[in-house]
Design an enzyme around this catalytic site. Structure first.
Site, PDB file in Angstrom:
ATOM      1  CG  ASP A  29      -2.060   0.931   1.138  1.00 24.79           C
ATOM      2  OD1 ASP A  29      -2.307   1.469   0.036  1.00 24.79           O
ATOM      3  OD2 ASP A  29      -2.727   1.143   2.162  1.00 24.79           O
ATOM      4  CG  ASN A  31       2.047   1.523  -5.120  1.00 17.73           C
ATOM      5  OD1 ASN A  31       2.974   1.348  -4.356  1.00 17.73           O
ATOM      6  ND2 ASN A  31       1.490   0.549  -5.825  1.00 17.73           N
ATOM      7  N   GLY A  32      -0.008   5.428  -4.349  1.00 13.49           N
ATOM      8  CA  GLY A  32      -0.671   6.679  -4.746  1.00 13.49           C
ATOM      9  C   GLY A  32      -0.091   7.856  -3.979  1.00 13.49           C
ATOM     10  CG  ASN A  77      -7.731  -2.241  -5.700  1.00 11.31           C
ATOM     11  OD1 ASN A  77      -6.778  -2.998  -5.569  1.00 11.31           O
ATOM     12  ND2 ASN A  77      -8.022  -1.344  -4.764  1.00 11.31           N
ATOM     13  CD  GLU A 216       2.855 -13.099  15.656  1.00 13.01           C
ATOM     14  OE1 GLU A 216       2.736 -11.898  15.922  1.00 13.01           O
ATOM     15  OE2 GLU A 216       2.699 -14.016  16.482  1.00 13.01           O
TER      16      GLU A 216
HETATM   17  C1  FPP Z   1      -2.165   0.218  -3.207  1.00 12.60           C
HETATM   18  O1  FPP Z   1      -1.639   1.519  -3.182  1.00 12.60           O
HETATM   19  C2  FPP Z   1      -1.619  -0.490  -4.340  1.00 12.60           C
HETATM   20  C3  FPP Z   1      -2.365  -1.071  -5.325  1.00 12.60           C
HETATM   21  C4  FPP Z   1      -3.825  -1.057  -5.357  1.00 12.60           C
HETATM   22  C5  FPP Z   1      -1.700  -1.711  -6.461  1.00 12.60           C
HETATM   23  C6  FPP Z   1      -0.565  -2.604  -6.088  1.00 12.60           C
HETATM   24  C7  FPP Z   1       0.266  -2.765  -7.266  1.00 12.60           C
HETATM   25  C8  FPP Z   1       1.615  -2.684  -7.277  1.00 12.60           C
HETATM   26  C9  FPP Z   1       2.462  -2.558  -6.089  1.00 12.60           C
HETATM   27  C10 FPP Z   1       2.380  -2.707  -8.494  1.00 12.60           C
HETATM   28  C11 FPP Z   1       2.197  -3.859  -9.379  1.00 12.60           C
HETATM   29  C12 FPP Z   1       2.399  -5.198  -8.827  1.00 12.60           C
HETATM   30  C13 FPP Z   1       2.805  -6.204  -9.594  1.00 12.60           C
HETATM   31  C14 FPP Z   1       2.776  -7.593  -9.113  1.00 12.60           C
HETATM   32  C15 FPP Z   1       3.291  -5.943 -10.942  1.00 12.60           C
HETATM   33  P1  FPP Z   1      -2.642   2.712  -3.278  1.00 12.60           P
HETATM   34  O2  FPP Z   1      -2.825   3.058  -4.701  1.00 12.60           O
HETATM   35  O3  FPP Z   1      -3.907   2.383  -2.562  1.00 12.60           O
HETATM   36  O4  FPP Z   1      -1.870   3.841  -2.528  1.00 12.60           O
HETATM   37  P2  FPP Z   1      -2.521   4.995  -1.657  1.00 12.60           P
HETATM   38  O5  FPP Z   1      -3.171   4.327  -0.477  1.00 12.60           O
HETATM   39  O6  FPP Z   1      -1.339   5.822  -1.276  1.00 12.60           O
HETATM   40  O7  FPP Z   1      -3.488   5.723  -2.524  1.00 12.60           O
END
Ligand code: FPP
Length: 251
Positions: A29, A31-32, A77, A216
């Site tokens: 979690d 990335n955004g 999602n 855990e």
């Molecule tokens: C949550 O961060 C992340 C996701 C919904 C996507 C996860 C995908 C990846 C890490 C990349 C691709 C993975 C592979 C296997 C190629 P968020 O977008 O909810 O972040 P935020 O909470 O900061 O908005």
């Protein structure tokens, strides 16, 4: 297997029998937020996040982790904008094409869990091909949860179980705790020992609900694109010191 060398949290190297987690599951979690902090679109963060996966996978054998399960896309999602969903699907296709050789070379067996029906045909083909290509590998078992939701998985498993009862293959009185897991997407995997969630949120968000009953949890502040070998190793080393009682009392 050789006794792994596990760096402790205070960075001293100690030789220890492997008491670390065998199966680690990760909710990737943040990335955004990582992208927003840099004034970039959310997909920039997802691309950066995808690049962290290889480092974490390649750390696994060094610290005795045999199974790694990562949450890439949840059944919830789909509620994101069409641009973000399409961008993520494109990222998954590109990841498989780009990483297949490295995964195979490293001896990673890849499996996907989740409901494939809503995914596009090209992505499903790539997923099947990667599973087939890596089926003989055993260095690390990487499971990618894609269009996965714990409740959805239990519902799909229950539907199949009910069908077996209706077909006379299973008697209702024989259904117990050992029966349902055989119908889950994870039926070939051990339950996770440790579940890590990055980005400071302390929720499990519908991830491996049945399987994590005795896991855990580590909720850490690091945003996923900043997560890497050192922190992963440290969290797994920390796990080694804990006592798990599975509801009982250890002597
Ligand atoms: C949550 O961060 C992340 C996701 C919904 C996507 C996860 C995908 C990846 C890490 C990349 C691709 C993975 C592979 C296997 C190629 P968020 O977008 O909810 O972040 P935020 O909470 O900061 O908005």
């Amino acid at each position: 297997m050789a006794t792994p060398t596990i760096p402790t949290k205070d960075n001293h190297i100690k030789h220890t029998p492997h008491t670390g987690p065998r199966h680690v599951a990760i909710i990737m979690d943040g990335n955004g937020r990582w992208a927003t902090q840099r004034g970039r679109p959310r997909l920039f963060g997802h691309h950066a996040g995808a690049r962290r996966v290889r480092e974490v996978v390649e750390t696994c054998p060094d610290i005795g982790v045999k199974y790694l399960t990562i949450f890439a896309f949840s059944t919830e999602n789909w509620k994101r904008t069409q641009v973000e969903v399409a961008g993520l699907m494109n990222l998954f296709r590109r990841y498989i094409i780009k990483e297949a050789r490295a995964l195979q070379h490293f001896g990673v067996r890849v499996r996907f869990i989740g409901d494939r029906v809503r995914l596009d045909a090209k992505l499903i083909d790539l997923m099947n091909e990667l599973e087939e290509l890596t089926a003989g590998n055993s260095v690390v078992n990487l499971t990618i949860a894609l269009n996965y939701g714990g409740r959805d998985e239990v519902a799909r498993a229950t539907k199949r179980l009910a069908q077996d009862v209706a077909d006379g293959k299973l008697l209702p009185e024989n259904v117990d705790e050992e029966t349902l897991p055989k119908y889950l997407d994870t039926y070939v995997l051990p339950d996770p020992d440790l579940v890590i969630r990055t980005s400071g949120e302390a929720r499990i968000s519908n991830f491996l609900l049945w399987q994590s009953a005795y896991s855990e949890y580590e909720f850490i502040d690091t945003l996923w694109p900043d997560f890497g070998r050192e922190e992963f190793t440290s969290l797994c080393a920390g796990y080694g010191g804990r006592e798990r009682r599975f509801g009982g009392v250890n002597s």
